[in-house]
Design a protein around this motif. Structure first.
Motif, short mmCIF file in Angstrom:
data_model
loop_
_atom_site.label_atom_id
_atom_site.label_comp_id
_atom_site.label_asym_id
_atom_site.label_seq_id
_atom_site.Cartn_x
_atom_site.Cartn_y
_atom_site.Cartn_z
N ALA A 127 37.22 -2.11 23.88
CA ALA A 127 36.31 -1.03 24.29
C ALA A 127 34.87 -1.41 24.04
N GLU A 128 34.61 -2.05 22.92
CA GLU A 128 33.24 -2.47 22.60
C GLU A 128 32.73 -3.50 23.60
N ILE A 129 33.57 -4.46 23.95
CA ILE A 129 33.17 -5.48 24.92
C ILE A 129 32.88 -4.86 26.29
N ARG A 130 33.77 -3.99 26.75
CA ARG A 130 33.57 -3.37 28.07
C ARG A 130 32.31 -2.51 28.10
N ASP A 131 32.09 -1.76 27.02
CA ASP A 131 30.89 -0.91 26.97
C ASP A 131 29.63 -1.75 26.98
#
Length: 379
Positions: A293-297
């Motif tokens: 989730a952190e990477i995609r955001d």
């Protein structure tokens, strides 16, 4: 027939003729020995597994789709055991040669298809990428390779390693064919890859100097901005634990009593997998979910630029290849953690050796990312 490259290869003609006409007319495919081909067995890189396997009643989804689009299956090509390695070395069948860098490993686990493409024996290598198994052989052998968005290409009829991370991918010698295969097997895009290119400096720093130089020269055409982008060790360890737990769930019942008949490198991974408790796997999965989730955001609509592998192909010595594994899985893990598409673009070091540059885009941007990579080739 080089049996380190091929498991099944007819003396003349294709193993399976095209089932239709379409954009892949005249193309030939080497199918990684994980995918069902009707009337053939799946060998998974292990002779005992092959001996016990049934003949497949129908083609894997990806195989059928390529045949319908006009391609022919030339034969079934080797994989490392259960697709769980990146060197290309198979303890039972040997290491396929690297036509682009003789004396060096082929890269894996899509090793046989990559060599078949690089040698000009076929035009398309159908394989899988769980943690770099398309991108690493592409980099080592000077090929184009695509790892799609997680789940974009159905894996029906493909033997799993770790279902949460397995993707169906392909290799070619040129960008145009890479795009045409994508047009056949990929769904319509649900996202764009139109944002700014960003060079992941932390991950680039993990690469060997010659690879860093090759990537830097190529990115001059992109006007890419440098950005600090690290992958914490905790993320990699969590990914390793989840992959191992899923591999054991898929194959532990069969592998457990036969560990002494598994090659040393893969045996060590299954031995570790047997020790991962359900509680450890659940905790690791939570870390992977947060990391993704952190990477995609953070990525948004931008495109991340990083090496496809941390080095050129090591010399044909399994110990040397394993020594670079840690740095390589760090650069390949970004796409895996977040389920992102990644295109490996061939670049060349100052010494003339093949290496790879990866463009990593938002989930669902596969077609746009492939075309953006093709534009880089033109530049």
């Amino acid at each position: 027939m080089d049996t380190s490259v091929w498991r099944v290869l007819p003396d003349a003609g294709p193993l399976v003729a095209p089932a239709g006409r379409g954009p892949l007319d005249g193309e030939t495919v080497a199918v990684k020995d994980l995918f069902a081909v009707a009337g053939q067995r799946v060998g998974a890189g292990n002779p005992e597994w092959l001996e016990q396997a049934r003949e497949e009643p129908e083609h894997a989804w990806a195989v059928a789709r390529l045949l319908e689009a006009g391609a022919a299956v030339r034969g079934i090509a080797r994989t490392e055991e259960f697709a769980w390695s990146l060197t290309g070395a198979n303890a039972h069948y040997g290491t396929p040669p690297n036509p682009a860098a003789p004396g060096r490993v082929s890269g894996g686990s899509t090793s046989g298809p990559a060599t078949a493409v690089a040698a000009g024996e076929v035009s398309v290598g159908l394989g899988s990428d769980t943690w770099g198994s398309i991108r690493v052989p592409a980099a080592y052998q000077g090929l184009w390779g695509h790892r799609p968005t997680q789940g974009a290409v159905p894996g029906d009829g493909a033997l799993p390693l770790a279902r949460s991370f397995d993707t169906v991918g392909w290799l070619t010698r040129d960008a145009g064919l890479l795009v045409r295969v994508g047009d056949v097997v990929l769904p319509p895009d649900t996202a764009t890859a139109s944002g700014a290119p960003l060079v992941a400096t932390d991950l680039l720093d993990q690469a060997e100097p010659d690879v860093r130089g090759a990537v830097a020269r190529a990115t001059r055409h992109l006007a890419a901005a440098p950005t600090a982008w690290a992958v914490p060790d905790a993320w990699i360890e969590a990914l390793r634990a989840v992959q191992a737990a899923e591999a054991w769930a898929a194959h532990g019942a069969w592998v457990g009593p036969r560990l002494d008949r598994i090659g040393p490198a893969v045996r060590g991974r299954f031995t570790f997998a047997a020790t991962v408790t359900p509680e450890q796997a659940d905790a690791a999965r939570a870390v992977v979910t947060r990391a993704g989730a952190e990477i995609r955001d953070r990525l948004g609509d931008d495109v991340l630029v990083l090496p496809s592998a941390s080095s050129v192909a090591p010399v044909a010595d399994p110990a040397a290849a394993e020594a670079v594994r840690r740095a390589t899985v760090a650069v390949t893990s970004v796409a895996v953690l977040a389920g992102l598409p990644a295109v490996s673009v061939p670049v060349t070091t100052a010494d003339g050796l093949p290496a790879g540059l990866s463009l990593v885009g938002p989930p669902g941007s596969d077609r746009a990312l492939l075309r953006r990579a093709a534009e880089l080739a033109t530049a």
